[in-house]
Scaffold this motif. Structure first.
Motif, mmCIF file in Angstrom:
data_model
loop_
_atom_site.group_PDB
_atom_site.id
_atom_site.type_symbol
_atom_site.label_atom_id
_atom_site.label_comp_id
_atom_site.label_asym_id
_atom_site.label_seq_id
_atom_site.Cartn_x
_atom_site.Cartn_y
_atom_site.Cartn_z
ATOM 1 N N PRO A 149 0.866 -1.187 0.000
ATOM 2 C CA PRO A 149 0.000 0.000 0.000
ATOM 3 C C PRO A 149 0.903 1.239 0.000
ATOM 4 O O PRO A 149 1.810 1.342 0.834
ATOM 5 N N ALA A 150 0.658 2.159 -0.931
ATOM 6 C CA ALA A 150 1.552 3.317 -1.063
ATOM 7 C C ALA A 150 1.633 4.116 0.239
ATOM 8 O O ALA A 150 2.711 4.596 0.612
ATOM 9 N N TRP A 151 0.494 4.225 0.960
ATOM 10 C CA TRP A 151 0.497 5.027 2.195
ATOM 11 C C TRP A 151 1.413 4.435 3.257
ATOM 12 O O TRP A 151 1.886 5.140 4.144
ATOM 13 N N SER A 152 1.652 3.103 3.183
ATOM 14 C CA SER A 152 2.502 2.484 4.206
ATOM 15 C C SER A 152 3.984 2.763 3.937
ATOM 16 O O SER A 152 4.824 2.614 4.814
ATOM 17 N N ILE A 153 4.310 3.143 2.717
ATOM 18 C CA ILE A 153 5.699 3.454 2.363
ATOM 19 C C ILE A 153 5.940 4.959 2.497
ATOM 20 O O ILE A 153 6.949 5.403 3.022
ATOM 21 N N PHE A 154 4.993 5.730 1.963
ATOM 22 C CA PHE A 154 5.089 7.189 2.023
ATOM 23 C C PHE A 154 3.791 7.711 2.654
ATOM 24 O O PHE A 154 2.799 7.908 1.948
ATOM 25 N N PRO A 155 3.793 7.926 3.968
ATOM 26 C CA PRO A 155 2.547 8.305 4.656
ATOM 27 C C PRO A 155 1.897 9.564 4.079
ATOM 28 O O PRO A 155 0.687 9.722 4.155
ATOM 29 N N ASP A 156 2.701 10.439 3.472
ATOM 30 C CA ASP A 156 2.128 11.665 2.909
ATOM 31 C C ASP A 156 1.826 11.486 1.417
ATOM 32 O O ASP A 156 1.521 12.438 0.721
ATOM 33 N N GLY A 157 1.912 10.259 0.922
ATOM 34 C CA GLY A 157 1.802 10.034 -0.519
ATOM 35 C C GLY A 157 0.387 9.723 -0.979
ATOM 36 O O GLY A 157 -0.597 10.091 -0.331
ATOM 37 N N ASP A 158 0.293 9.024 -2.080
ATOM 38 C CA ASP A 158 -0.995 8.781 -2.714
ATOM 39 C C ASP A 158 -1.668 7.524 -2.180
ATOM 40 O O ASP A 158 -1.049 6.678 -1.568
ATOM 41 N N ASN A 159 -2.970 7.441 -2.469
ATOM 42 C CA ASN A 159 -3.742 6.272 -2.067
ATOM 43 C C ASN A 159 -3.739 5.249 -3.185
ATOM 44 O O ASN A 159 -4.701 5.080 -3.903
ATOM 45 N N GLY A 160 -2.660 4.596 -3.357
ATOM 46 C CA GLY A 160 -2.568 3.595 -4.411
ATOM 47 C C GLY A 160 -1.649 2.481 -3.969
ATOM 48 O O GLY A 160 -1.555 2.169 -2.779
ATOM 49 N N THR A 161 -0.977 1.869 -4.943
ATOM 50 C CA THR A 161 -0.159 0.696 -4.672
ATOM 51 C C THR A 161 1.207 0.875 -5.313
ATOM 52 O O THR A 161 1.327 1.463 -6.387
ATOM 53 N N ILE A 162 2.234 0.366 -4.648
ATOM 54 C CA ILE A 162 3.562 0.281 -5.248
ATOM 55 C C ILE A 162 3.877 -1.194 -5.393
ATOM 56 O O ILE A 162 3.800 -1.949 -4.419
ATOM 57 N N CYS A 163 4.194 -1.620 -6.620
ATOM 58 C CA CYS A 163 4.578 -3.005 -6.854
ATOM 59 C C CYS A 163 6.048 -3.047 -7.225
ATOM 60 O O CYS A 163 6.525 -2.221 -8.005
ATOM 61 N N ALA A 164 6.767 -4.018 -6.672
ATOM 62 C CA ALA A 164 8.177 -4.187 -7.026
ATOM 63 C C ALA A 164 8.466 -5.675 -7.152
ATOM 64 O O ALA A 164 7.784 -6.500 -6.538
ATOM 65 N N ASP A 165 9.464 -6.018 -7.978
ATOM 66 C CA ASP A 165 9.860 -7.408 -8.148
ATOM 67 C C ASP A 165 11.020 -7.685 -7.198
ATOM 68 O O ASP A 165 12.094 -7.102 -7.328
#
Lengths: 90, 199
Positions: free
Chosen positions: A64-80
């Protein structure tokens, strides 16, 4: 061991002093495996020694993007990420 | 401090290292600059963004191709006659935009990019600014590209950290129901396939 889609994982600390494909911003992060991409030579090992035979399973992990960047967007970051970088969460 | 200057100095350093390496290989009789040039030319000849445009147009018009593309993009490329032999070990993945979810591609660690489908990457894709900001504030970065998403559309950022290369499948624009495949392909842009444009 192969992690199935839906497995909850936590990323380890990024190893310093060598090559890695675990971005620093994704260390100590909680995510979910969404795809399994197969087994590949582990870049961290190959860079140090081209003959290193270690292979590692590679997964797409969604955070969840908010868990990585608390001030960021409400979306998802995917990484391999290689299994070496992951611990399973119960 | 000028970030531009810093990048410039670093690229000059890399360029000097490449020159030294090529000179050494020539001295040892291993290869020649002409041979390297011709290898790079043939590599790039088949690596054009038109490949990506054609794939998107086919996916918009052929549901079974689209299903295959999203499931196993390497197999879908092969079925379209796109030669991936120079990228044999690369796993291609295509991610679909929907009204609920918009996708955007980055490589935060370096500049991984689906060259076979999109040709060489634009310089902004490799910039420290894009790589740092698009994971942190993608909505704002997309707005700066001129792409304002509805607030209810979530954004998925795909960080190509390892063996897979990503391409976005944009949504087919409204009002194109009568378009032929080549007309549809002409609507697609490189930025659309990275996710920094709607199409």
């Amino acid at each position: 061991m192969t992690l199935v889609a839906g497995t909850r994982v936590r990323t380890r600390e990024q190893r310093t002093g060598g090559h890695t494909r675990l971005p620093r911003y994704l260390q100590h992060a909680q995510g979910v495996v969404v795809a399994s991409l197969g087994s590949f030579p582990l870049p961290d090992a190959v860079v140090a020694n081209p003959n290193d035979p270690r292979q590692s399973e590679l997964y797409t992990v969604a955070f969840p993007a908010w868990s990585i960047f608390p001030d960021g967007d409400n979306g998802t970051i995917c990484a391999d990420l290689f299994e070496e970088y992951l611990e399973t969460e119960s | 401090m000028s970030v531009h200057m810093h990048d410039h100095e670093r690229s000059a350093a890399v360029s000097n290292r490449v020159k030294s390496l090529v000179a050494r290989l020539e001295r040892e009789g291993i290869t020649t600059e002409a041979e390297l040039d011709s290898l790079v030319d043939s590599f790039l000849l088949s690596a054009r963004p038109e490949n990506g445009y054609a794939i998107v147009a086919r996916a918009w018009t052929d549901p079974s191709f689209k299903a295959q593309l999203l499931d196993d993009a390497n197999a879908a490329m092969a079925s379209m006659g796109i030669d991936l032999s120079q990228w044999a070990s690369v796993t291609l993945r295509v991610v679909e935009n929907t009204p609920e979810n918009h996708n955007v591609i980055v490589c935060t660690l370096c500049s991984c990019y689906p060259i076979a489908l999109l040709g060489p990457s634009p310089s902004w894709y490799k910039s420290l600014e894009y790589r740092a900001r698009v994971v942190r504030e993608p909505r704002k970065v997309l707005e700066e590209f001129g792409l304002t998403l509805p607030p209810q559309t979530l954004i998925t950022v795909w960080d190509s950290t390892a063996e897979a290369r990503y391409m976005v499948l944009p949504m087919r624009p409204a009002g194109t129901e009568d378009y032929a495949e080549d007309e549809l392909a002409a609507l697609v842009t490189r930025n659309g396939l990275i996710g920094t444009a709607p199409v």
